[in-house]
Design a protein around this motif. Structure first.
Motif, PDB file in Angstrom:
ATOM      1  N   GLY A  86      24.959 -23.809  12.291  1.00  0.00           N
ATOM      2  CA  GLY A  86      24.601 -24.746  13.184  1.00  0.00           C
ATOM      3  C   GLY A  86      25.454 -24.236  14.638  1.00  0.00           C
ATOM      4  O   GLY A  86      26.404 -23.516  14.339  1.00  0.00           O
ATOM      5  N   ASN A  87      25.179 -24.783  15.893  1.00  0.00           N
ATOM      6  CA  ASN A  87      26.097 -24.200  17.213  1.00  0.00           C
ATOM      7  C   ASN A  87      25.995 -22.731  17.233  1.00  0.00           C
ATOM      8  O   ASN A  87      27.208 -22.245  17.639  1.00  0.00           O
ATOM      9  N   HIS A  88      24.783 -22.212  17.170  1.00  0.00           N
ATOM     10  CA  HIS A  88      24.682 -20.514  17.196  1.00  0.00           C
ATOM     11  C   HIS A  88      25.992 -19.971  16.317  1.00  0.00           C
ATOM     12  O   HIS A  88      26.466 -18.920  16.696  1.00  0.00           O
ATOM     13  N   GLY A  89      26.245 -20.464  14.988  1.00  0.00           N
ATOM     14  CA  GLY A  89      26.943 -19.867  14.085  1.00  0.00           C
ATOM     15  C   GLY A  89      28.496 -20.649  14.006  1.00  0.00           C
ATOM     16  O   GLY A  89      29.170 -19.909  12.992  1.00  0.00           O
ATOM     17  N   ILE A  90      28.885 -21.129  15.136  1.00  0.00           N
ATOM     18  CA  ILE A  90      30.106 -21.837  15.096  1.00  0.00           C
ATOM     19  C   ILE A  90      30.339 -22.637  13.776  1.00  0.00           C
ATOM     20  O   ILE A  90      31.355 -22.786  13.331  1.00  0.00           O
ATOM     21  N   GLU A  91      29.411 -23.417  13.249  1.00  0.00           N
ATOM     22  CA  GLU A  91      29.487 -24.193  12.151  1.00  0.00           C
ATOM     23  C   GLU A  91      28.529 -23.671  10.980  1.00  0.00           C
ATOM     24  O   GLU A  91      27.264 -23.477  11.248  1.00  0.00           O
ATOM     25  N   MET A  92      28.994 -23.709   9.681  1.00  0.00           N
ATOM     26  CA  MET A  92      28.217 -23.331   8.594  1.00  0.00           C
ATOM     27  C   MET A  92      28.382 -24.197   7.514  1.00  0.00           C
ATOM     28  O   MET A  92      29.460 -24.724   7.289  1.00  0.00           O
ATOM     29  N   GLU A  93      27.386 -24.531   6.725  1.00  0.00           N
ATOM     30  CA  GLU A  93      27.658 -25.479   5.466  1.00  0.00           C
ATOM     31  C   GLU A  93      26.159 -24.888   4.468  1.00  0.00           C
ATOM     32  O   GLU A  93      25.343 -24.870   4.750  1.00  0.00           O
ATOM     33  N   GLY A  94      26.626 -24.750   3.275  1.00  0.00           N
ATOM     34  CA  GLY A  94      25.563 -24.521   2.292  1.00  0.00           C
ATOM     35  C   GLY A  94      26.217 -23.942   1.074  1.00  0.00           C
ATOM     36  O   GLY A  94      27.464 -24.300   0.631  1.00  0.00           O
ATOM     37  N   PRO A  95      25.546 -23.647   0.089  1.00  0.00           N
ATOM     38  CA  PRO A  95      26.065 -23.032  -1.304  1.00  0.00           C
ATOM     39  C   PRO A  95      27.208 -22.142  -1.084  1.00  0.00           C
ATOM     40  O   PRO A  95      27.181 -20.903  -0.627  1.00  0.00           O
ATOM     41  N   GLY A  96      28.185 -22.596  -1.405  1.00  0.00           N
ATOM     42  CA  GLY A  96      29.518 -21.990  -1.411  1.00  0.00           C
ATOM     43  C   GLY A  96      30.206 -21.812  -0.112  1.00  0.00           C
ATOM     44  O   GLY A  96      31.199 -21.015  -0.302  1.00  0.00           O
ATOM     45  N   ILE A  97      29.769 -22.289   1.018  1.00  0.00           N
ATOM     46  CA  ILE A  97      30.517 -22.382   1.968  1.00  0.00           C
ATOM     47  C   ILE A  97      30.457 -23.554   2.977  1.00  0.00           C
ATOM     48  O   ILE A  97      29.611 -24.152   2.650  1.00  0.00           O
ATOM     49  N   ARG A  98      31.667 -23.726   3.616  1.00  0.00           N
ATOM     50  CA  ARG A  98      31.790 -24.765   4.570  1.00  0.00           C
ATOM     51  C   ARG A  98      32.700 -24.493   5.666  1.00  0.00           C
ATOM     52  O   ARG A  98      33.900 -24.411   5.348  1.00  0.00           O
ATOM     53  N   SER A  99      32.304 -24.160   6.676  1.00  0.00           N
ATOM     54  CA  SER A  99      33.378 -23.475   7.641  1.00  0.00           C
ATOM     55  C   SER A  99      32.903 -23.882   9.098  1.00  0.00           C
ATOM     56  O   SER A  99      31.839 -23.936   9.527  1.00  0.00           O
ATOM     57  N   THR A 100      34.051 -23.757   9.749  1.00  0.00           N
ATOM     58  CA  THR A 100      33.981 -24.271  11.367  1.00  0.00           C
ATOM     59  C   THR A 100      35.063 -23.350  12.122  1.00  0.00           C
ATOM     60  O   THR A 100      36.081 -23.175  11.579  1.00  0.00           O
ATOM     61  N   CYS A 101      34.679 -22.517  13.145  1.00  0.00           N
ATOM     62  CA  CYS A 101      35.217 -21.492  13.810  1.00  0.00           C
ATOM     63  C   CYS A 101      36.640 -22.280  14.257  1.00  0.00           C
ATOM     64  O   CYS A 101      36.309 -23.270  15.366  1.00  0.00           O
ATOM     65  N   PRO A 102      37.795 -22.234  14.045  1.00  0.00           N
ATOM     66  CA  PRO A 102      38.891 -22.738  14.409  1.00  0.00           C
ATOM     67  C   PRO A 102      39.255 -22.589  16.032  1.00  0.00           C
ATOM     68  O   PRO A 102      39.732 -23.602  16.656  1.00  0.00           O
ATOM     69  N   GLU A 103      38.883 -21.365  16.380  1.00  0.00           N
ATOM     70  CA  GLU A 103      38.999 -21.369  17.987  1.00  0.00           C
ATOM     71  C   GLU A 103      37.993 -22.071  18.799  1.00  0.00           C
ATOM     72  O   GLU A 103      38.272 -22.563  19.826  1.00  0.00           O
ATOM     73  N   ALA A 104      36.867 -22.121  18.168  1.00  0.00           N
ATOM     74  CA  ALA A 104      35.725 -23.234  18.949  1.00  0.00           C
ATOM     75  C   ALA A 104      36.450 -24.784  19.029  1.00  0.00           C
ATOM     76  O   ALA A 104      36.243 -25.372  20.112  1.00  0.00           O
ATOM     77  N   LYS A 105      37.028 -25.185  18.004  1.00  0.00           N
ATOM     78  CA  LYS A 105      37.677 -26.515  17.847  1.00  0.00           C
ATOM     79  C   LYS A 105      38.736 -26.622  19.070  1.00  0.00           C
ATOM     80  O   LYS A 105      38.625 -27.718  19.690  1.00  0.00           O
ATOM     81  N   LYS A 106      39.315 -25.522  19.565  1.00  0.00           N
ATOM     82  CA  LYS A 106      40.433 -25.721  20.592  1.00  0.00           C
ATOM     83  C   LYS A 106      39.759 -25.873  21.926  1.00  0.00           C
ATOM     84  O   LYS A 106      40.509 -26.336  22.875  1.00  0.00           O
ATOM     85  N   ALA A 107      38.404 -25.694  22.140  1.00  0.00           N
ATOM     86  CA  ALA A 107      37.764 -25.855  23.420  1.00  0.00           C
ATOM     87  C   ALA A 107      37.117 -27.192  23.512  1.00  0.00           C
ATOM     88  O   ALA A 107      36.365 -27.467  24.394  1.00  0.00           O
ATOM     89  N   ARG A 108      37.238 -28.137  22.532  1.00  0.00           N
ATOM     90  CA  ARG A 108      36.567 -29.358  22.319  1.00  0.00           C
ATOM     91  C   ARG A 108      37.036 -30.201  23.632  1.00  0.00           C
ATOM     92  O   ARG A 108      36.052 -30.818  24.182  1.00  0.00           O
ATOM     93  N   SER A 109      38.033 -30.164  24.042  1.00  0.00           N
ATOM     94  CA  SER A 109      38.524 -31.261  25.338  1.00  0.00           C
ATOM     95  C   SER A 109      38.089 -30.643  26.548  1.00  0.00           C
ATOM     96  O   SER A 109      37.702 -31.323  27.368  1.00  0.00           O
ATOM     97  N   THR A 110      37.901 -29.478  26.704  1.00  0.00           N
ATOM     98  CA  THR A 110      37.508 -28.472  27.892  1.00  0.00           C
ATOM     99  C   THR A 110      35.774 -29.104  27.878  1.00  0.00           C
ATOM    100  O   THR A 110      35.342 -29.287  28.830  1.00  0.00           O
TER     101      THR A 110
END
Length: 217
Positions: A86-110
């Motif tokens: 999801g989100n053009h690759g920033i978020e991923m979830e599936g067999p053997g993976i669950r990931s969110t780009c940590p740098e992207a999280k920092k931009a949430r307030s902006t």
């Protein structure tokens, strides 16, 4: 570029010649038609059953790569054993993976600050839709009918985002009657696929695999 349905026989032969096929597909404009409002998009029962059959075939691995949020695409598709990106690759979830780009999280307030400014500045325009996707923003103007309103949307967007772009705090891109505002990270659909090919799939599959991507961009 070769189009799938003009070369379907060749593709079929390639699939049957390999032990494993990785099928990656976009959602909007590929699995579903593009709608005037993103909330109107829905997976048809026919397509859903085809996707379910893919997941039940041990020779096929299915992944869906989209600009929609991970939460939204999982709800729309709602099929187990699928890789959701999801989100053009920033978020991923599936067999053997669950990931969110940590740098992207920092931009949430902006991003939230920009979302609120866009919403307040453009809410009077008929047909506009400012979509908060958590780690990105989509500004949809497909349903905006007046040319003057479309021009105002563009002017307002660029005025609001300019100071953030100048400080490299966000990325701005344009799609099919939609503007995308994302964190200043490397992820997009192309880089997401490249990462999957080099860092994810080699860990899961030892076989000689065929990789197919379906998308409208």
């Amino acid at each position: 570029m070769k189009y799938l349905f003009e070369n379907i026989q060749t593709v079929s032969e390639l699939i049957h010649a390999r032990e494993k096929t990785i099928l990656l597909t976009d959602f909007d404009g590929t699995l579903t038609p593009i709608r005037k409002h993103p909330d109107l998009a829905a997976l048809s029962e026919e397509i859903r059953q085809i996707l379910i059959k893919f997941t039940q075939d041990k020779a096929i691995f299915l992944g869906i790569i989209t600009g929609r949020s991970l939460k939204q695409i999982k709800k729309l598709v709602n099929i187990q054993d699928v890789l959701y990106v999801g989100n053009h690759g920033i978020e991923m979830e599936g067999p053997g993976i669950r990931s969110t780009c940590p740098e992207a999280k920092k931009a949430r307030s902006t991003l939230w600050h920009i979302y609120m400014k866009l919403f307040k500045s453009l809410r009077h325009i008929e047909g506009i839709y400012v979509e908060d996707k958590g780690l990105s923003i989509s500004l949809h103007y497909r349903a905006v009918k007046k040319r003057g309103d479309v021009e105002q949307v563009s002017r307002t967007l660029h005025a609001i985002t300019k100071p953030f772009l100048e400080r490299n705090m966000i990325l701005l891109s344009e799609g099919k009657m939609v503007y995308e505002i994302r964190p200043p990270v490397k992820w997009n659909k192309a880089t997401a696929i490249q990462w999957l090919l080099t860092d994810y799939f080699p860990l899961k599959f030892n076989e000689d695999v065929l990789i197919i991507y379906l998308g409208d961009d």
